[in-house]
Write a protein that holds these residues in place. Structure first.
Motif, PDB file in Angstrom:
ATOM      1  N   ASN A  93       0.824  -1.213   0.000  1.00 38.68           N
ATOM      2  CA  ASN A  93       0.000   0.000   0.000  1.00 38.68           C
ATOM      3  C   ASN A  93       0.858   1.264   0.000  1.00 38.68           C
ATOM      4  O   ASN A  93       0.471   2.294   0.542  1.00 38.68           O
ATOM      5  N   LEU A  94       2.027   1.172  -0.624  1.00 38.36           N
ATOM      6  CA  LEU A  94       2.891   2.345  -0.761  1.00 38.36           C
ATOM      7  C   LEU A  94       2.119   3.475  -1.418  1.00 38.36           C
ATOM      8  O   LEU A  94       1.381   3.266  -2.389  1.00 38.36           O
ATOM      9  N   ASP A  95       2.300   4.690  -0.895  1.00 43.69           N
ATOM     10  CA  ASP A  95       1.638   5.831  -1.498  1.00 43.69           C
ATOM     11  C   ASP A  95       2.049   5.962  -2.960  1.00 43.69           C
ATOM     12  O   ASP A  95       3.234   5.888  -3.301  1.00 43.69           O
ATOM     13  N   VAL A  96       1.061   6.130  -3.831  1.00 48.67           N
ATOM     14  CA  VAL A  96       1.323   6.132  -5.272  1.00 48.67           C
ATOM     15  C   VAL A  96       2.305   7.229  -5.674  1.00 48.67           C
ATOM     16  O   VAL A  96       3.064   7.069  -6.641  1.00 48.67           O
ATOM     17  N   ARG A  97       2.359   8.318  -4.912  1.00 46.59           N
ATOM     18  CA  ARG A  97       3.272   9.414  -5.245  1.00 46.59           C
ATOM     19  C   ARG A  97       4.737   9.022  -5.062  1.00 46.59           C
ATOM     20  O   ARG A  97       5.626   9.701  -5.546  1.00 46.59           O
ATOM     21  N   LEU A  98       4.958   7.928  -4.332  1.00 43.60           N
ATOM     22  CA  LEU A  98       6.329   7.546  -4.005  1.00 43.60           C
ATOM     23  C   LEU A  98       6.799   6.308  -4.769  1.00 43.60           C
ATOM     24  O   LEU A  98       7.868   5.766  -4.476  1.00 43.60           O
ATOM     25  N   LYS A  99       6.040   5.862  -5.737  1.00 49.04           N
ATOM     26  CA  LYS A  99       6.408   4.611  -6.409  1.00 49.04           C
ATOM     27  C   LYS A  99       7.761   4.708  -7.108  1.00 49.04           C
ATOM     28  O   LYS A  99       8.448   3.702  -7.287  1.00 49.04           O
ATOM     29  N   ASN A 100       8.156   5.926  -7.485  1.00 49.37           N
ATOM     30  CA  ASN A 100       9.487   6.114  -8.101  1.00 49.37           C
ATOM     31  C   ASN A 100      10.428   6.881  -7.184  1.00 49.37           C
ATOM     32  O   ASN A 100      11.483   7.355  -7.614  1.00 49.37           O
ATOM     33  N   GLY A 101      10.055   7.007  -5.901  1.00 51.53           N
ATOM     34  CA  GLY A 101      10.875   7.754  -4.964  1.00 51.53           C
ATOM     35  C   GLY A 101      10.845   9.248  -5.276  1.00 51.53           C
ATOM     36  O   GLY A 101      10.014   9.729  -6.059  1.00 51.53           O
ATOM     37  N   ILE A 102      11.759   9.975  -4.644  1.00 47.03           N
ATOM     38  CA  ILE A 102      11.929  11.402  -4.917  1.00 47.03           C
ATOM     39  C   ILE A 102      13.411  11.621  -5.202  1.00 47.03           C
ATOM     40  O   ILE A 102      14.238  11.668  -4.287  1.00 47.03           O
ATOM     41  N   LYS A 103      13.739  11.691  -6.470  1.00 48.17           N
ATOM     42  CA  LYS A 103      15.141  11.776  -6.874  1.00 48.17           C
ATOM     43  C   LYS A 103      15.657  13.208  -6.708  1.00 48.17           C
ATOM     44  O   LYS A 103      15.052  14.165  -7.194  1.00 48.17           O
ATOM     45  N   LEU A 104      16.773  13.332  -6.004  1.00 44.83           N
ATOM     46  CA  LEU A 104      17.419  14.625  -5.812  1.00 44.83           C
ATOM     47  C   LEU A 104      18.927  14.462  -5.950  1.00 44.83           C
ATOM     48  O   LEU A 104      19.508  13.544  -5.353  1.00 44.83           O
ATOM     49  N   ASN A 105      19.544  15.340  -6.723  1.00 44.02           N
ATOM     50  CA  ASN A 105      21.002  15.316  -6.781  1.00 44.02           C
ATOM     51  C   ASN A 105      21.568  16.083  -5.587  1.00 44.02           C
ATOM     52  O   ASN A 105      20.812  16.653  -4.794  1.00 44.02           O
ATOM     53  N   ASP A 106      22.882  16.107  -5.459  1.00 43.88           N
ATOM     54  CA  ASP A 106      23.502  16.718  -4.277  1.00 43.88           C
ATOM     55  C   ASP A 106      23.137  18.190  -4.140  1.00 43.88           C
ATOM     56  O   ASP A 106      22.843  18.679  -3.040  1.00 43.88           O
ATOM     57  N   ALA A 107      23.162  18.925  -5.237  1.00 39.01           N
ATOM     58  CA  ALA A 107      22.837  20.351  -5.183  1.00 39.01           C
ATOM     59  C   ALA A 107      21.382  20.562  -4.768  1.00 39.01           C
ATOM     60  O   ALA A 107      21.071  21.452  -3.957  1.00 39.01           O
ATOM     61  N   GLU A 108      20.493  19.731  -5.276  1.00 38.11           N
ATOM     62  CA  GLU A 108      19.071  19.859  -4.947  1.00 38.11           C
ATOM     63  C   GLU A 108      18.820  19.536  -3.474  1.00 38.11           C
ATOM     64  O   GLU A 108      17.980  20.179  -2.824  1.00 38.11           O
ATOM     65  N   ARG A 109      19.557  18.578  -2.944  1.00 42.55           N
ATOM     66  CA  ARG A 109      19.406  18.259  -1.513  1.00 42.55           C
ATOM     67  C   ARG A 109      19.787  19.461  -0.661  1.00 42.55           C
ATOM     68  O   ARG A 109      19.112  19.772   0.328  1.00 42.55           O
ATOM     69  N   GLU A 110      20.870  20.106  -1.012  1.00 39.52           N
ATOM     70  CA  GLU A 110      21.285  21.275  -0.242  1.00 39.52           C
ATOM     71  C   GLU A 110      20.256  22.394  -0.355  1.00 39.52           C
ATOM     72  O   GLU A 110      19.993  23.114   0.614  1.00 39.52           O
ATOM     73  N   GLN A 111      19.651  22.537  -1.495  1.00 39.75           N
ATOM     74  CA  GLN A 111      18.615  23.552  -1.677  1.00 39.75           C
ATOM     75  C   GLN A 111      17.378  23.234  -0.843  1.00 39.75           C
ATOM     76  O   GLN A 111      16.822  24.118  -0.173  1.00 39.75           O
ATOM     77  N   ILE A 112      16.968  21.974  -0.874  1.00 41.61           N
ATOM     78  CA  ILE A 112      15.801  21.560  -0.062  1.00 41.61           C
ATOM     79  C   ILE A 112      16.080  21.794   1.416  1.00 41.61           C
ATOM     80  O   ILE A 112      15.241  22.321   2.158  1.00 41.61           O
TER      81      ILE A 112
END
Length: 328
Positions: free
Chosen positions: A288-307
């Motif tokens: 019953n994984l939430d459908v929004r997460l079926k492909n995860g949430i891909k973030l590169n290193d720069a995007e992680r720092e921004q988040i």
């Protein structure tokens, strides 16, 4: 939001009027004190009860033991709640703020009323390990409580309803809505995001906001976010009896997330980097994984720092350090 009294043990109406303030970027609350008139005396009593360890079975644990102000009223460095007799609970302590906007409480939404929510901690064998009747009897025979109840309610009668209403006068006033994010949204004093924060905000709206909805940064729903193929904790289904709710937990607020580690319902992650890596590469394909997460949430290193830079704008230091909420 509030002025601080010179002497918190003797709050006088002329010095400090306790009020419940709704930030202008917040909607109307679900709880409005209509049947629990907010007063200085009621707030003071509720705060004293919140920090009163003698209410627990071994007189070692108060509400404030697991809900520490400096940690956003959650429990720093404990994966799960840590109660009487050194007992370890099974779930991470949730933060306490903006509760007046919630219609259900705890990770599984098992309680629908803010006033009755303390009963769970009071009666849980791994939290306070007692019962409300024992607490009422203690308060009736312990100074200065009869006087404090008289000041708050007009008579020295102490009963379950008055105990719970006074605690709510404290917890429902815990409003966190004065972070940098809030000031930017309200266009206060020319507040603006830095370029990194703004990039993080735009990423957040694209990748995270469907569950962590503004302004509370939760939509108050229950979801399976792929921590395990089969959850060790049944989660929401314990309340609903519905099999598709197995392993679902309430979407937590991201406000004050800089202070509220560890993260997830079982406190398994101690850093935001671990959380982001989970969504990037470790989401499990639970039934019953939430459908929004079926492909995860891909973030590169720069995007992680921004988040992360954006998430830190959700820190409300005025709330975290407000001595009005601190143990006297």
């Amino acid at each position: 939001m509030y002025a601080c009294s010179k002497n918190e043990d003797k709050i006088v109406p002329e010095e400090l009027k306790i009020t419940f303030s709704v930030p202008s970027n917040f909607p109307s609350p679900a709880y409005n004190f209509e049947d629990n008139k907010l007063t200085n005396a009621g707030f003071t009593l509720g705060k004293k009860l919140f920090y009163e360890a003698r209410l627990s079975a071994d007189k070692s644990v108060s509400c404030g033991s697991c809900h520490q102000q400096f940690a956003g009223f959650t429990q720093l460095d404990h994966r799960v709640s840590h109660g009487v007799n050194n007992c370890q609970g099974k779930r991470n302590t949730p933060p306490l703020f903006n509760l007046a906007w919630q219609k259900a409480f705890f990770w599984d939404g098992g309680v629908k009323n803010i006033e009755t929510s303390p009963l769970n901690a009071i009666t849980d064998a791994c939290e306070m390990g007692t019962d409300i009747e024992t607490i009422v009897a203690f308060l009736k025979n312990t100074a200065p409580y009869p006087n404090l109840f008289n000041e708050a309610f007009g008579s020295s009668e102490i009963n379950t309803q008055r105990v719970l209403k006074s605690i709510t006068q404290f917890t429902a006033v815990l409003v966190s809505g004065n972070s940098k994010y809030d000031k930017v949204m309200r266009k206060e004093s020319g507040a603006t995001f830095s370029s990194v924060e703004l990039a993080g905000y735009n990423l957040f709206k694209e990748k995270c906001s469907s569950c962590h909805t503004e302004p509370f940064f939760t939509d108050f729903s229950y979801r399976n976010n792929g921590l395990d193929l089969v959850s060790a904790d049944e989660g929401r289904s314990h309340i609903t009896g519905v099999s598709t709710d197995f392993g679902k937990f309430r979407v937590p607020t991201l406000r004050n997330i800089e202070y509220t580690s560890p993260y997830m319902h079982d406190g398994r992650f101690y850093s935001l980097d671990e959380v982001l890596e989970h969504y990037n590469s470790s989401v499990k394909a639970a039934p019953n994984l939430d459908v929004r997460l079926k492909n995860g949430i891909k973030l590169n290193d720069a995007e992680r720092e921004q988040i992360k830079a954006f998430l830190k704008t959700l820190t409300d230091n005025e709330f975290i350090k407000n001595t009005l909420y601190s143990e006297a």
